[in-house]
Design an enzyme around this catalytic site. Structure first.
Site, mmCIF file in Angstrom:
data_model
loop_
_atom_site.group_PDB
_atom_site.id
_atom_site.type_symbol
_atom_site.label_atom_id
_atom_site.label_comp_id
_atom_site.label_asym_id
_atom_site.label_seq_id
_atom_site.Cartn_x
_atom_site.Cartn_y
_atom_site.Cartn_z
ATOM 1 N N GLY B 326 0.832 -1.204 0.000
ATOM 2 C CA GLY B 326 0.000 0.000 0.000
ATOM 3 C C GLY B 326 0.866 1.253 0.000
ATOM 4 O O GLY B 326 1.958 1.270 -0.574
ATOM 5 N N SER B 327 0.416 2.264 0.688
ATOM 6 C CA SER B 327 1.107 3.553 0.630
ATOM 7 C C SER B 327 2.460 3.570 1.331
ATOM 8 O O SER B 327 3.216 4.522 1.172
ATOM 9 C CB SER B 327 0.227 4.642 1.234
ATOM 10 O OG SER B 327 -0.945 4.772 0.456
ATOM 11 N N THR B 328 2.763 2.533 2.122
ATOM 12 C CA THR B 328 4.106 2.512 2.713
ATOM 13 C C THR B 328 5.159 2.370 1.622
ATOM 14 O O THR B 328 6.346 2.541 1.868
ATOM 15 C CB THR B 328 4.269 1.344 3.704
ATOM 16 O OG1 THR B 328 4.091 0.107 3.005
ATOM 17 C CG2 THR B 328 3.255 1.423 4.826
ATOM 18 N N PHE B 329 4.717 2.074 0.417
ATOM 19 C CA PHE B 329 5.613 1.934 -0.741
ATOM 20 C C PHE B 329 6.098 3.296 -1.224
ATOM 21 O O PHE B 329 7.138 3.405 -1.871
ATOM 22 C CB PHE B 329 4.820 1.249 -1.851
ATOM 23 C CG PHE B 329 5.647 0.510 -2.871
ATOM 24 C CD1 PHE B 329 6.574 -0.437 -2.497
ATOM 25 C CD2 PHE B 329 5.454 0.756 -4.231
ATOM 26 C CE1 PHE B 329 7.302 -1.139 -3.449
ATOM 27 C CE2 PHE B 329 6.182 0.056 -5.186
ATOM 28 C CZ PHE B 329 7.107 -0.893 -4.785
ATOM 29 N N LYS B 330 5.309 4.341 -0.914
ATOM 30 C CA LYS B 330 5.552 5.646 -1.544
ATOM 31 C C LYS B 330 6.920 6.264 -1.212
ATOM 32 O O LYS B 330 7.587 6.783 -2.112
ATOM 33 C CB LYS B 330 4.406 6.601 -1.208
ATOM 34 C CG LYS B 330 3.122 6.217 -1.950
ATOM 35 C CD LYS B 330 1.938 7.050 -1.506
ATOM 36 C CE LYS B 330 0.668 6.600 -2.254
ATOM 37 N NZ LYS B 330 -0.543 7.178 -1.655
#
Lengths: 370, 636
Positions: B326-330
């Protein structure tokens, strides 16, 4: 009109014409010892005597067939057999399948084969052919080439690892070179160099290899592991005494103390039940076998047949000596069966191929002389 | 040349050599015969006595298994000795009758009989099998008085493994169990057969399995004289065993306990790592199980319950659960863009709330969009559109190269389980991956549209929590990467020497310091003014984080309304973080299954972990879900 009786007699004579009676009887006598001992080793478990008798039938048929091939034909087989053998060994090295930690088998789809077995015959054939071809011009460089022909398959087999077979193949090749006239000073030089290099060699050995050697020197250092085989086999032999415990009465055997008792360690079974007298008898039979082989070699007419007969004979000796030596605890444990005695079809076939070749050499010698 | 070739001479020489060979053969056979005479005549009496009753029994003495302690010396796995009543089946003619008679003097439960039967089926030939474990002193005395009635039955002192903290850290520790055929194969491969004579337990999972051959120790043995009944009369020789090596972990078991509590009854995983050396501080997978159940041989009922439970307590989610990040990838996407020169920190994009690619529209969570967005804002407010564009600009293979370099989609090699059996690889999507993953040619092709959702950590992306933790730790440590490991050092029993397990970094990624700084500042922003701000309000240390949500399934058309969805279908909540920012001491990744938003359920756990680890603050119980965080900000 048609002489049936005569024809049948003629066929009969024909069919045994290439058998050597003394060799056949000696081999059959040792095999009888083997059959009886296989029965003792397996009668209270997985019965193997009948199947071993079947193996012997097949092996004898192969011997009969080979004995009828004239040596010139064998000579023509030498190079192809050797080349195929080496290719298959390389195949094992590259694509072999591992069984029990050693890469010895080559998968062929429908079945799998153990090419190192071919080399036991192919090696002496090849070297004998080689020396025969260069008989007139033999120089030291031929010994070097011969050594190379010997070392390549030896190394491939030792690397699998299958030390037992490597030793047998290496010895077969060495015997040919020896009989071909390898100078004594080279032989002694090699022996001396080997002795001098031993301490160096010790340093490059793996821990487990060192352990194996130390275990031989003192089996009690590893009583739970490799030492166990040696200890139990030695107890079996020693407790057999002068006359043995009697057939089917070996306690070590029947209480399951002897490992591999119908194959590599069958000598312990025999020795426990027949004692020193039995051992002496078996040694006597092997001596007769080797003696007959050496006589055939001495009478052989060509260099090829001389070398081949000499090497094959000494290989019989090597099998017997290495096996009995390891079971009685004076040689390290390597996988070598007791010739004509241990259970197993492959080894029997190889051995009788050798017998067949000896017979062929002996019964075709007059034809060559003419 | 043929001049000096003399066939007659050759023949002569050959015959001479034949003679030599004949003498050598006779000599060799002579040696053998001499050996036989020595064994069978001279030493006959000695060997006869040894064979007659083969009365020398070699009894292996099993060594003490190594002890496992946490970083502060708290014992996590140890041994205790207890008496067992054992039967050697080969020496008892009627087992059923013997057990019934035993039952008259010693309490034998049906479950003991059941276990005995199972062990009997598995047993190798001659070994003795426990019918009762943990006898009391009274029971031992009682049996001693009656032992003449029971040939083949004896009391033995055996060592049992114990995990004093029960279910705490069980996924890291693993457990031991009885040796099976497959274990025997493993022992064979390591040439350890002799050393395992007498051993009947072996590490099955976790550290217990990974360090099996360190923990086991060297088996000793005793040579004893035995009588006809097989009982030991006297000891002839005793070679003592050498205890297994002890493991000192990097794990802080107090932190572990607090973390497990913080999860409450929620399913999930947390991996906390010391970024400076890769030492794992806590490795949590909930729910957990009690490894002590396995030590005596787990009962079929217990096993069934653990295995069939819908929340799958036996699965180590930290290593085997692969989840979209999810957004922890950003933050990692942003760093990849900076390093590749595809973006500068100040460069802005316009976010209308969606991104059109071909005839597909990718939506941002915030209706109407974030307006003008730079890199800082893209992370703090978790702007999807920024990353749709970025992913499209970078292309899948450049993304895969960077993410691969920080360990995503590969086994970390953490020291749990045998070889790499304890860990999943996850999925690092790339063109190559797709070619190998699918069979049909039309499925093997990578479509540019598939790259877009990769940018926000969705799509094929799937990583294990430990991979995420390693990636965060690497970021915290400015690109110097360590293999995560739980054992700090192995204390060798024999030499007393301490062997440090992992002193060296795996690799250094040589990122530009100013690039790393940009990402770190943005992640600080997350915890100050973004999705992590509520969880970290008032923290006396500076922390950096990023929340995330991983879709469990896509709700087509419907607007995702968290409260209206059954709990099992709620999205997974994620959070990555490290602190303190200037000199990071702890980095972690958290996953809460069906936790909804990261800010809501994962970030509060991180706060508790940091508060304890950095400040020593012990929390009261489970971390509460912060429902307000949802209202506040649902744009992760």
């Amino acid at each position: 009109m048609i002489d049936f009786v005569g024809t049948v007699k003629h066929w009969g004579r024909q069919s045994v014409a290439h058998l050597d009676a003394p060799l056949l009887f000696i081999a059959m006598a040792i095999m009888a010892v083997g059959l009886v001992t296989v029965h003792s080793a397996t009668f209270d478990g997985n019965q193997r005597m009948a199947s071993q008798a079947g193996n012997m039938g097949v092996a004898l048929a192969i011997m009969w067939f080979v004995s009828r091939l004239p040596p010139q034909k064998l000579m023509r087989l030498a190079v192809p057999l050797y080349v195929v053998g080496v290719i298959l060994l390389v195949g094992v090295f590259l694509f072999g399948i591992k069984v029990n930690g050693a890469k010895r088998w080559l998968p062929l789809g429908f079945t799998r084969i153990q090419p190192s077995e071919i080399m036991k015959i192919a090696m002496p054939l090849m070297l004998a052919w080689y020396f025969h071809k260069f008989e007139a011009t033999l120089r030291w460089k031929h010994h070097v080439v011969a050594a190379l022909l010997l070392v390549v398959p030896f190394a491939l087999i030792a690397k699998q690892p299958d030390l037992g077979t490597a030793i047998l193949v290496g010895a077969a090749g060495f015997y040919v070179i020896f009989f071909a006239g390898l100078p004594w000073k080279v032989i002694f030089g090699l022996a001396a160099a080997g002795a001098a290099a031993a301490p160096l060699l010790w340093n490059v050995l793996h821990d487990y290899q060192r352990k194996r050697i130390l275990t031989l020197l003192d089996p009690t250092t590893d009583p739970l592991g490799a030492g166990y085989h040696i200890i139990q086999a030695t107890i079996a032999i020693g407790s057999g005494g002068a006359v043995g415990k009697g057939y089917l009465n070996g306690t070590q055997t029947h209480l399951e103390f002897i490992p591999e008792k119908h194959t590599d360690f069958i000598f312990a079974v025999y020795s426990e039940e027949w004692g020193l007298i039995g051992n002496g008898f078996l040694l006597f039979l092997y001596t007769l076998l080797v003696g007959r082989g050496l006589i055939i070699a001495a009478a052989a007419p060509t260099l090829f047949t001389r070398l081949l007969a000499g090497a094959i004979t000494l290989i019989f000796f090597t099998y017997a000596f290495v096996n009995m030596g390891m079971v009685s605890g004076i040689l390290p444990v390597v996988g070598v069966p007791l010739p004509f005695v241990s259970y197993g079809g492959t080894a029997l076939v190889t051995l009788f191929l050798g017998i067949g070749i000896l017979m062929s050499i002996h019964t075709h010698r007059m034809l060559v002389k003419k | 040349m043929g001049d000096f070739h003399n066939p007659e001479g050759d023949q002569e020489r050959f015959r001479f050599r034949l003679g030599f060979a004949a003498i050598a053969v006779l000599a060799a056979f002579g040696i053998l015969f001499g050996r036989f005479v020595y064994l069978q005549i001279l030493q006959h009496d000695y060997y006869r006595t040894r064979a007659e009753d083969n009365r020398i029994a070699l009894i292996p003495i099993v060594p003490n298994r190594g002890v496992i302690t946490d970083r502060n010396g708290v014992v996590l796995a140890r041994n205790y000795s207890a008496f067992t009543l054992e039967i050697t089946p080969s020496r008892v003619s009627d087992l059923e009758a013997a057990i019934n008679q035993l039952g008259e003097i010693i309490d034998i439960q049906p479950k003991d009989r059941k276990r005995f039967k199972r062990l009997l089926d598995e047993a190798k030939n001659f070994e003795s099998i426990p019918i009762r474990t943990r006898l009391t002193d009274e029971e031992v005395a009682k049996f001693a008085a009656h032992r003449y009635r029971f040939p083949g039955v004896e009391v033995k002192a055996r060592l049992f493994r114990q995990y004093p903290l029960g279910a705490t850290a069980s996924h890291a520790l693993g457990y031991i169990g009885r040796i099976t055929d497959r274990d025997l194969e493993w022992i064979g491969q390591r040439e350890q057969e002799a050393n395992y004579k007498g051993t009947d337990h072996i590490g099955k999972t976790g550290l217990e399995q990974h360090y099996e051959f360190e923990l086991h120790g060297q088996t000793g043995y005793e040579e004893v004289e035995i009588d006809a009944g097989g009982r030991a009369l006297r000891s002839l020789k005793r070679i003592p065993p050498v205890s297994g090596n002890n493991l000192a972990l990097t794990l802080d078991v107090k932190l572990q306990e607090i973390t497990e509590k913080a999860f409450g009854d929620r399913k999930g995983a947390l991996v906390a790592i010391d970024p400076a050396n890769g030492g794992v501080l806590a490795l949590v997978s909930t729910p957990t199980y009690d490894p002590n159940l396995f030590v005596d041989g787990i009962t079929p009922d217990n096993w069934k319950e653990l295995n069939d439970h819908p929340s799958k307590p036996m699965v180590n989610r930290a290593l085997n659960g692969a989840y979209p990040p999810g957004s922890t990838f950003k933050p990692f996407m942003a760093l990849a863009a900076l390093e590749a020169g595809k973006r500068t920190p100040g460069q802005t994009i316009h976010d209308p709330g969606f991104f059109n690619f071909g005839n597909h529209t990718f939506r941002d969570d915030k209706k109407g969009g974030h307006g003008s967005v730079d890199m800082y804002k893209s992370i703090v407010h978790s702007c999807d559109t920024y990353y749709y564009l970025l992913a499209n600009d970078m292309g899948i293979d450049a993304i895969a190269r960077f993410m691969g370099s920080i360990g995503l989609g590969q086994r970390t090699g953490v020291d749990i389980g045998k070889d790499d059996s304890g860990e999943s690889k996850g999925i690092l999507p790339s063109q190559e991956w797709k070619r190998q993953r699918f069979k049909k040619p039309e499925q093997q092709k990578w479509y540019a549209g598939e790259t877009i959702s990769i940018g926000i950590g969705q799509g094929y992306n799937a990583y294990t929590p430990i991979q995420l933790a390693q990636a965060v730790a690497t970021l915290a440590n400015d690109g110097v990467m360590f293999r995560p490991h739980l054992v700090h050092y192995i204390k060798d029993t024999r030499s007393g020497e301490k062997r440090i397990v992992e002193p060296q970094p795996m690799r250094s990624l040589n990122w530009k310091p100013q690039n790393v700084e940009v990402i770190k500042r943005a992640m600080v922003g997350v915890n100050k003014e973004g999705t992590g701000a509520r969880a970290f309000a008032g923290a006396p240390y500076e922390s950096a984080g990023k929340t995330g949500t991983a879709q469990v399934f896509s709700l087509k058309g419907a607007n995702y309304k968290e409260s209206g969805v059954k709990k099992e279908l709620r999205d997974h909540a994620l959070f990555i973080a490290f602190a303190p920012v200037d000199k990071p001491r702890i980095a972690l990744a958290i996953l809460v299954e069906n936790g909804g938003f990261g800010a809501q359920s994962a970030a509060p756990i991180a706060r508790m972990v940091f508060d304890y680890y950095l400040l020593g603050k012990v929390p009261a119980g489970a971390a509460n879900e912060d429902a307000a965080a949802v209202e506040d900000d649902n744009d992760e």
